[in-house]
Design an enzyme around this catalytic site. Sequence first.
Site, PDB file in Angstrom:
ATOM      1  N   HIS A 161      27.389  -0.323  28.642  1.00 49.58           N
ATOM      2  CA  HIS A 161      26.511   0.145  27.577  1.00 49.58           C
ATOM      3  C   HIS A 161      27.243   1.106  26.641  1.00 49.58           C
ATOM      4  O   HIS A 161      28.303   1.635  26.982  1.00 49.58           O
ATOM      5  CB  HIS A 161      25.280   0.851  28.160  1.00 49.58           C
ATOM      6  CG  HIS A 161      25.607   2.112  28.896  1.00 49.58           C
ATOM      7  ND1 HIS A 161      25.980   2.117  30.222  1.00 49.58           N
ATOM      8  CD2 HIS A 161      25.625   3.420  28.500  1.00 49.58           C
ATOM      9  CE1 HIS A 161      26.217   3.357  30.610  1.00 49.58           C
ATOM     10  NE2 HIS A 161      26.013   4.172  29.582  1.00 49.58           N
ATOM     11  N   HIS A 166      31.670   4.141  22.682  1.00 47.83           N
ATOM     12  CA  HIS A 166      32.540   3.384  23.567  1.00 47.83           C
ATOM     13  C   HIS A 166      31.744   2.758  24.710  1.00 47.83           C
ATOM     14  O   HIS A 166      30.590   3.111  24.941  1.00 47.83           O
ATOM     15  CB  HIS A 166      33.630   4.296  24.152  1.00 47.83           C
ATOM     16  CG  HIS A 166      33.077   5.400  24.997  1.00 47.83           C
ATOM     17  ND1 HIS A 166      32.621   6.596  24.467  1.00 47.83           N
ATOM     18  CD2 HIS A 166      32.879   5.500  26.344  1.00 47.83           C
ATOM     19  CE1 HIS A 166      32.185   7.377  25.436  1.00 47.83           C
ATOM     20  NE2 HIS A 166      32.327   6.724  26.588  1.00 47.83           N
TER      21      HIS A 166
END
Length: 254
Positions: free
Chosen positions: A113, A202
């Site tokens: 995620h 990220h």
Amino acid sequence: MLVDYSSSSDSETEDDKKSSMRQKMETNLETQTSILPKATTLLGKRKLSSCEDPLTDDSSLHQGRIRSFKHERGNWATYVFIGVPLYILEDVQDVCLTHFKDTYDIKSTSDLHISLSKTVVLQYHFIESFVKSLEEIIAPISSLTVSLNKLKVYTNAERTRTFLAVKVDDIHLKQMFDILHKVDNVMLNFKLPEFYEDPSFHISILWCVGDHANGMNERLTELMAILKDHFPIELKIDKIYCKSGFKEFSFQLK
């Protein structure tokens, strides 16, 4: 008018009979109680599952991670994120795992995620209104596609865990910040902390216990050369998620 009163001896006899009957009844009741088994004898003591008891904090259930705030009943750990399908980064993840496993006790991350909030404490009675606020503010956002083009090493705030992550290309920063600012507004409305001041969007793909950032960074150039044919990777973002405790909510982008 003559009134016939019972004699003293007759009255005492009646009292004796009643007292005797009471004693027999009490004795029978005690005997029955001692014969009947307790519920715990029949069923055993009931153990609450981790979902039923919010105070359960068994580190073995969350891979040895350290809780950054005290867990109390009625307070639910909550965060907002962009879900990433595992298959998109599975090959990159496998190559990176092979590259580092000889040096570190490193593991793959299964729930890929992009974080859009810190993990915050949300009281149970605020969950419904919090989710509704997110849904309203996210609804006008259009779907987008971002590119993932390099690896980066991160540590958590306590520097007890190190992560290898795939970074979102900086050319998408404005779009990502537009989404983040909307989420931050909801956080502020509920008196919750905003995201980090200088965020780096990220996807963590590997993790290990301890601070190994320096050692992993030294091998990053070599690893990127091995992965040169895998990048860039495109990721379509058409949903945003919120997880609160064991409840998960999704919000469709237009």
